[in-house]
Write an enzyme that holds these catalytic residues in place. Sequence first.
Site, short mmCIF file in Angstrom:
data_model
loop_
_atom_site.label_atom_id
_atom_site.label_comp_id
_atom_site.label_asym_id
_atom_site.label_seq_id
_atom_site.Cartn_x
_atom_site.Cartn_y
_atom_site.Cartn_z
N ARG A 1 0.82 -1.23 0.00
CA ARG A 1 0.00 0.00 0.00
C ARG A 1 0.85 1.27 0.00
O ARG A 1 0.44 2.32 0.52
CB ARG A 1 -0.97 0.04 1.19
CG ARG A 1 -2.07 -0.96 1.14
CD ARG A 1 -2.97 -0.81 -0.09
NE ARG A 1 -3.86 -1.95 -0.15
CZ ARG A 1 -3.53 -3.11 -0.73
NH1 ARG A 1 -2.36 -3.26 -1.33
NH2 ARG A 1 -4.37 -4.12 -0.72
N SER B 1 -11.54 -0.01 2.26
CA SER B 1 -11.00 -0.36 3.58
C SER B 1 -10.48 0.92 4.24
O SER B 1 -9.70 1.64 3.63
CB SER B 1 -9.84 -1.34 3.45
OG SER B 1 -10.30 -2.52 2.84
N GLU C 1 -6.08 4.16 5.76
CA GLU C 1 -5.63 4.02 4.37
C GLU C 1 -5.99 5.26 3.52
O GLU C 1 -5.16 5.72 2.73
CB GLU C 1 -6.24 2.76 3.77
CG GLU C 1 -5.67 2.40 2.43
CD GLU C 1 -6.33 1.18 1.79
OE1 GLU C 1 -6.17 0.08 2.34
OE2 GLU C 1 -6.99 1.35 0.76
C1 LIG Z 1 -15.50 0.42 -2.55
C2 LIG Z 1 -14.01 0.59 -2.58
C3 LIG Z 1 -13.18 -0.52 -2.69
C4 LIG Z 1 -11.79 -0.37 -2.75
N1 LIG Z 1 -11.01 -1.49 -2.85
C5 LIG Z 1 -9.66 -1.37 -2.90
C6 LIG Z 1 -8.84 -2.54 -2.99
O1 LIG Z 1 -9.32 -3.65 -3.08
N2 LIG Z 1 -7.50 -2.37 -3.02
C7 LIG Z 1 -6.92 -1.13 -2.96
O2 LIG Z 1 -5.69 -1.05 -3.00
N3 LIG Z 1 -7.68 -0.01 -2.88
C8 LIG Z 1 -9.03 -0.09 -2.84
N4 LIG Z 1 -9.81 1.02 -2.71
C9 LIG Z 1 -9.18 2.35 -2.61
C10 LIG Z 1 -9.09 3.11 -3.94
O3 LIG Z 1 -10.04 2.67 -4.86
C11 LIG Z 1 -7.71 3.00 -4.59
O4 LIG Z 1 -6.73 3.45 -3.70
C12 LIG Z 1 -7.63 3.83 -5.88
O5 LIG Z 1 -6.48 3.47 -6.60
C13 LIG Z 1 -7.60 5.33 -5.67
O6 LIG Z 1 -7.56 5.94 -6.94
P1 LIG Z 1 -8.32 7.30 -7.23
O7 LIG Z 1 -8.10 7.63 -8.65
O8 LIG Z 1 -9.74 7.23 -6.78
O9 LIG Z 1 -7.49 8.30 -6.29
P2 LIG Z 1 -8.03 9.48 -5.37
O10 LIG Z 1 -8.89 8.93 -4.30
O11 LIG Z 1 -8.61 10.55 -6.21
O12 LIG Z 1 -6.65 9.98 -4.74
C14 LIG Z 1 -5.93 9.18 -3.84
C15 LIG Z 1 -4.52 9.73 -3.72
O13 LIG Z 1 -3.85 9.56 -4.96
C16 LIG Z 1 -3.42 10.82 -5.48
N5 LIG Z 1 -3.60 10.78 -6.93
C17 LIG Z 1 -4.69 10.36 -7.62
N6 LIG Z 1 -4.47 10.48 -8.94
C18 LIG Z 1 -3.22 10.97 -9.09
C19 LIG Z 1 -2.42 11.34 -10.20
N7 LIG Z 1 -2.85 11.21 -11.46
N8 LIG Z 1 -1.18 11.84 -9.97
C20 LIG Z 1 -0.71 11.99 -8.71
N9 LIG Z 1 -1.43 11.67 -7.62
C21 LIG Z 1 -2.66 11.17 -7.80
C22 LIG Z 1 -4.30 11.87 -4.80
O14 LIG Z 1 -3.67 13.12 -4.75
C23 LIG Z 1 -4.48 11.24 -3.42
O15 LIG Z 1 -3.35 11.52 -2.64
C24 LIG Z 1 -11.21 0.92 -2.67
C25 LIG Z 1 -12.05 2.04 -2.56
C26 LIG Z 1 -13.43 1.88 -2.50
C27 LIG Z 1 -14.31 3.09 -2.39
#
Ligand SMILES: Cc1cc2nc3c(=O)[nH]c(=O)nc-3n(C[C@H](O)[C@H](O)[C@H](O)COP(=O)(O)OP(=O)(O)OC[C@H]3O[C@@H](n4cnc5c(N)ncnc54)[C@H](O)[C@@H]3O)c2cc1C
Length: 351
Positions: A167, A244, A345
């Site tokens: 992570r 999570s 997380e």
């Molecule tokens: C229902 C649910 C289930 C999930 N299951 C999992 C799982 O099984 N495994 C897991 O690992 N995660 C899981 N997650 C967490 C999440 O989906 C992941 O961490 C996902 O990759 C976050 O991506 P995002 O684009 O939504 O990032 P955001 O939530 O928009 O941002 C998260 C972080 O990443 C940074 N960021 C985003 N995009 C960029 C970019 N292009 N450049 C630089 N920084 C950036 C942001 O600044 C922030 O710090 C889950 C979430 C939910 C709601």
Amino acid sequence: MVLQENIPLAPHTTFKIGGPTRYFVEATNVGDVQEAVTLARSRNLPLFVLGGGSNLVVSDAGWPGLVLKIAIPGIEQRSGHDENGRVVFEVGAGESWDRFVWHAVMAQCAGVECLSGIPGSVGGTPVQNVGAYGQEVAETIESVLALDLKDGQVRELCREACGFNYRSSIFNTTERERFIILRVTYALLPGGEPRIGYADLKRHFEGREAPPSLAETREAVRHIRALKGMLIVPGEPDCQSAGSFFKNPVLSEAQHEELQRRASERNLSLPSYPALEKNKKVSAAWLVERSGFTKGYGFGHVGISSKHALAIVNHGGATAAEVLALKDQIQQRVEEIWGVRLEPEPVMVGF
Ligand SMILES: Cc1cc2nc3c(=O)[nH]c(=O)nc-3n(C[C@H](O)[C@H](O)[C@H](O)COP(=O)(O)OP(=O)(O)OC[C@H]3O[C@@H](n4cnc5c(N)ncnc54)[C@H](O)[C@@H]3O)c2cc1C
């Protein structure tokens, strides 16, 4: 590039929580990203990079500066194979992660099928080295193209330079807020078999003679995730969350022994898994549930998912303050009983 003002952030998150941002820009290409960065600098505005908003808790006050939503599209398959016989995909950071997984599975390419159904953007996946059901993106990411805010250069970072771990990566640790991810390159195995290593998946396919296909594995993962409230299904009350809420703690041998001692005092057996360097990973969900926070626990507008002890959910109208109050309560109780401090997380924005 369109500069918008006073935009509510809650609809841009899966938690549906958070106040407005002062300015908001959606970037669909590298030029837009560079322009937005220049604008934030010239007006002295703090910059927050938004992907799919699926790993965030945004404060009730919102964000005082500029939110830059990365919406760069595109999935391109390089022709031919790399030196390991893999097919290489270059994917825009703004693509939906699950759409890319679907695309890879349809192209019969193995390596990301167990990561089906994870919400968010492609650009978000390297940040915390997204993982689930026995796979993580560190295994398939070949490189990350990013804008370096230190000197304004666009750089290609190879997998090793990303410093992936459980992570984590340089993007959420040592080089936090330094890079804006523009494109991610994944190398996948054409005709490869799906990874059926995780207990839930093995159980799902138990008794089958023929090995499952990549598409069947993807469907199985999505099905299992839905049962746990870990698939975003519109209208489903248990999936207004950030997934999570706590990481699985990684403990040293001594810490693990102490935890085992506390578990055996209570006649409980502690499930744990090997981690790097003689460490052990223990289940955060197990600790949460055995500290009195069972599935469905809640007060007011927030609670614990009725399907998964690790997900804090917004039952509707919740505030970030309520989420943090429940988080504090859980952390405190788990630490008192088990001597382990749980680490959240999701990324906290605007606190
Ligand atoms: C229902 C649910 C289930 C999930 N299951 C999992 C799982 O099984 N495994 C897991 O690992 N995660 C899981 N997650 C967490 C999440 O989906 C992941 O961490 C996902 O990759 C976050 O991506 P995002 O684009 O939504 O990032 P955001 O939530 O928009 O941002 C998260 C972080 O990443 C940074 N960021 C985003 N995009 C960029 C970019 N292009 N450049 C630089 N920084 C950036 C942001 O600044 C922030 O710090 C889950 C979430 C939910 C709601």
